[in-house]
Design a protein around this motif. Sequence first.
Motif, PDB file in Angstrom:
ATOM      1  N   LEU A 228       0.826  -1.200   0.000  1.00 16.49           N
ATOM      2  CA  LEU A 228       0.000   0.000   0.000  1.00 16.49           C
ATOM      3  C   LEU A 228       0.863   1.254   0.000  1.00 16.49           C
ATOM      4  CD1 LEU A 228      -2.958  -0.894   2.390  1.00 16.49           C
ATOM      5  CD2 LEU A 228      -3.040  -0.535  -0.077  1.00 16.49           C
ATOM      6  N   ALA A 232       0.639   3.808  -2.924  1.00 19.76           N
ATOM      7  CA  ALA A 232       0.312   5.199  -2.618  1.00 19.76           C
ATOM      8  C   ALA A 232       1.406   6.135  -3.120  1.00 19.76           C
ATOM      9  CB  ALA A 232       0.124   5.366  -1.110  1.00 19.76           C
ATOM     10  N   ILE A 373       0.098   6.505   2.565  1.00 19.26           N
ATOM     11  CA  ILE A 373      -1.346   6.505   2.286  1.00 19.26           C
ATOM     12  C   ILE A 373      -1.943   7.872   2.603  1.00 19.26           C
ATOM     13  CG2 ILE A 373      -3.558   5.539   2.992  1.00 19.26           C
ATOM     14  CD1 ILE A 373      -2.112   2.872   3.442  1.00 19.26           C
TER      15      ILE A 373
END
Length: 491
Positions: A228, A232, A373
Amino acid sequence: MSKIAQQSIQTTVFSYLGVVLGYINVLWLYPFALDATELGTFRTIQDLGLLFVPFAQLGVGHGITRFFPQLEQNQSAFLFYSLTFSLFGFIAVSAIFFGLQDQVVGLFAANSPEVINFLGIVLLITLFALLSSVLDAYGRSYLKVAVPTFFREVFLRLLTSVLVAVYLLDWISFGQVMQGLVVVYGLAFFGVWGYLAWLGKIQVDFNWKSFPKGFRSSFVRFSLVTFLATAASTLIMKIDSIMVSSMVSLEANAIYSIAFYMALVVELPRRAISQVAMPVIAEHFAKNELSAINRLYRQISNRQLYICLLLFALIWCNIDSIYHFVPNREIYQAGKWVVFYIALGKIFDVAFSVNGEILVFSNYYRFNLSLTIAMSLLIIAINYWLIPVFGIEGAAIGSAAVMLSFNLVKYLYLNVRMDLSPFSAETGKILLAGLPAFGLMFMQTDFLHPVLLMAVKSILVLGIFLGMSWLLGLGREEWQWIRARLKKSGP
């Protein structure tokens, strides 16, 4: 830093050869052969395809770099395990893409309807770019970076040049150009595969039970946690272009893409050094050598900033002359200040050095996930605020602001947690040496031809920068290293 230096130099050579091709493509061939709408479509489809890569990869790239040093054998089995794992990610991304196809179409229907005709190509670009990225990480673990960089930076751009040139000759349609992109990315993947196979680093091996106990579960867990953050991070890099297409127009994205590419030259040294530094950082963490990491952290920051600040000064002081040679410059020169803001964001990135790579391979990698993120959500929010107000310049300002914020938080975290810092007295000297050169931007020389003007300004920028470096005692280690290499290679 011998291994890093050797591979970085080779990688940098290929990167800048790619820059030369890229400049020919982006600043001349593409604007000459494609109209602004076609160019915007061409860039948007590629950006979408590359945006999905880290989501499909599921963090495998960083996982390979972190866990490769733990294997004394069965490296090929590790590669095939990683490829299989990432293919499951690709299947998941494809399913989501098709499931949300109506929403994706809705994003572009109003301002960029031409993109809708080529959405099927997006996933094929994603597939080949995904497989190439896994091979890149695998080769990087052997410190084999230069040749994969050649296929990514030079070979890919060269074939794309041929593709667009064939369209310029009216031998193929624009739709076939877009389909040809899939072939181009596929050939780049097979080129890297062939190189690693030729080195004997790839053998078909699915003997995954031979891994050490707990190896697979640790690898999967780490990859899923970090994917992630990687996704991101890519979102931060690509989302502004896609949002310009969906919120403004494909023509605006064509202007933005050309300006973005000019600014991207500033960070190329960082990309070359970072690729080679990652496995070294992972190895230092495996041995708990924090002092070595801090030394590397600082060295990379100083060397990157020294080179990149000079590149920034050269580009910005010559920006009007550079645009002079872009076909249809009356359209594309609207992106002039995009170049400045994006390049400034890249300077923030190189000055703070390899802080992201250090976080990824430390015990604090979860913080990097949360921060990345948060920053990806922030840039989307900032773009929704700034693009309607400032247009493409708003997207560039947002990118620069997020780069500064992103790096500042990572710097503070590493400084508090591990007492690491990339900055020293030399950082201030580098800034002091570089900033005066930017004053040449205001030099009034309208009577000179753009080529002569570029030559004059470039010589003056180099003179100021190198003169200030000599006065401040900068770059001595680098010049000593270069002289030693020249002496070693001499008769």
